[in-house]
Design an enzyme around this catalytic site. Structure first.
Site, mmCIF file in Angstrom:
data_model
loop_
_atom_site.group_PDB
_atom_site.id
_atom_site.type_symbol
_atom_site.label_atom_id
_atom_site.label_comp_id
_atom_site.label_asym_id
_atom_site.label_seq_id
_atom_site.Cartn_x
_atom_site.Cartn_y
_atom_site.Cartn_z
ATOM 1 N N GLY A 29 0.494 -1.399 0.304
ATOM 2 C CA GLY A 29 -0.336 0.158 -0.228
ATOM 3 C C GLY A 29 0.745 0.995 0.049
ATOM 4 N N HIS A 32 2.277 4.856 -5.001
ATOM 5 C CA HIS A 32 2.986 6.284 -5.274
ATOM 6 C C HIS A 32 3.235 4.964 -7.157
ATOM 7 C CE1 HIS A 32 6.942 3.618 -5.225
ATOM 8 N NE2 HIS A 32 6.693 3.208 -4.660
ATOM 9 N N HIS A 35 4.306 1.903 -8.141
ATOM 10 C CA HIS A 35 3.586 0.948 -8.506
ATOM 11 C C HIS A 35 2.580 0.621 -9.255
ATOM 12 C CE1 HIS A 35 4.342 1.720 -3.549
ATOM 13 N NE2 HIS A 35 4.168 0.030 -3.729
ATOM 14 N N GLY A 151 9.081 -4.481 -8.404
ATOM 15 C CA GLY A 151 9.887 -3.218 -8.954
ATOM 16 C C GLY A 151 11.330 -3.719 -9.176
ATOM 17 N N ARG A 191 8.946 5.066 1.109
ATOM 18 C CA ARG A 191 9.777 5.963 2.530
ATOM 19 C C ARG A 191 10.226 7.093 2.615
ATOM 20 N NH1 ARG A 191 11.186 -0.466 3.760
ATOM 21 N NH2 ARG A 191 9.927 -1.031 5.797
#
Ligand code: PAF
Length: 293
Positions: A29, A32, A35, A151, A191
């Site tokens: 979740g 950004h 994703h 990713g 993060r």
């Protein structure tokens, strides 16, 4: 977009899709553009796109950011609908790890990939990759997709998942998707929102230094360790606490010690990986490239 948080109704729905190519994007979740690039690529490669949002407790160590990990489910749902996801799975801890912590027999089954989980990020985050591999294996068994996308920013994670899929014979194709960057080069990460304004202005140095180191490596005029150390020094000078900056072979993640011997491997690809902290925020990045010319 359909939404499920229990396994059986999800399975019943996915069973109705016989013959349809299913792509799966597991996430934690706080979505950004990185994703969403995975979801869009999934949309191109498959007929039906499943996304999961689950902040997996077993991949966080003591003192890490599990309890403060950013959450934004309402916005995530809007973004996923916009990007074309068909189904969202949001399981609870009880669904993924029933009875966790209650067993007196030493705990439940875990997926371990020794050696490759113990280097690079694994050195400073013991148990992290076992937690990742375990939850991804569980999610694969629940969703049973044809392909799954990850990713490339989390390069070691992608490597470990490819290895797990090969070793455990999951009939799933793993697709790596290029890192998405802000306009100043900083790799997108959930993060990044922990960074103060000042740290955010320094953070793009990570990618700039990686690019510089790759340039030096390609010239192949100096020892690898010396070039790596220069990169570490440059990062430390602007305020990073460097965990590692390391040149590796893509296929094995083994260290590249001599550039000459790397060149001998012909077409083998190399990857330069870095993990470094700004304050308490740990940032990761990497560049992979073809062998030294
Ligand atoms: O990369 C992540 O977001 C997580 O490690 C993953 C793959 C969703 C497993 O929890």
């Amino acid at each position: 977009m359909q939404q499920f948080s229990e396994i059986e109704p999800l399975r019943a729905e996915l069973k109705t899709l016989a013959g349809v190519k299913v792509a799966f994007v597991p996430t934690m979740g706080s979505l950004h553009a990185g994703h969403l690039a995975l979801v869009r690529r999934a949309r191109e490669l498959a007929d039906f796109v499943v996304v999961s949002i689950y902040v997996n407790p077993t991949q966080f160590g003591k003192g890490e950011d599990f309890s403060t990990y950013p959450k934004s489910l309402v916005q995530d749902i809007l973004k996923l609908e916009e990007a074309g996801a068909d189904l969202l799975f949001t399981p609870s801890d009880e669904v993924i790890y029933p009875g966790r912590g209650e067993s007196s027999d030493g705990g439940s089954c875990r997926v371990e990939l020794p050696a490759v989980s113990e280097v690079l990020c694994g050195e400073s985050r013991p148990g992290h990759f076992s937690g990742v591999a375990t939850v991804v294996a569980k999610l694969f068994n629940i969703v049973m997709p044809d392909i799954s996308l990850f990713g490339e920013k989390d390069f070691q994670q992608l490597h470990i998942i490819r290895r797990m899929v090969a070793d455990l014979n999951f009939p799933i194709e793993i697709v790596g998707v290029s890192t998405v960057r802000d306009s100043d080069g900083l790799a997108l990460s959930s993060r990044n929102e922990y960074l103060t304004l000042e740290q955010r202005s320094v953070a793009p140095e990570l990618y700039r230094v990686l690019c510089w180191v790759v340039g030096e490596v390609k010239q192949a005029e100096r020892a690898v360790a010396e070039i790596e150390q220069d990169g570490v020094d440059m990062l430390q000078r602007v305020g990073f606490e460097v965990d590692y900056l390391s040149l590796r072979f893509v296929n094995s993640l083994a260290s590249v010690v001599h550039l000459n011997s790397a060149a001998q491997y012909g077409k083998e690809e190399l990857v330069l990986l870095v993990a470094a902290k700004l304050g308490s925020t740990r940032l990761l990045d990497n560049i992979h490239f073809d062998t030294i010319s």
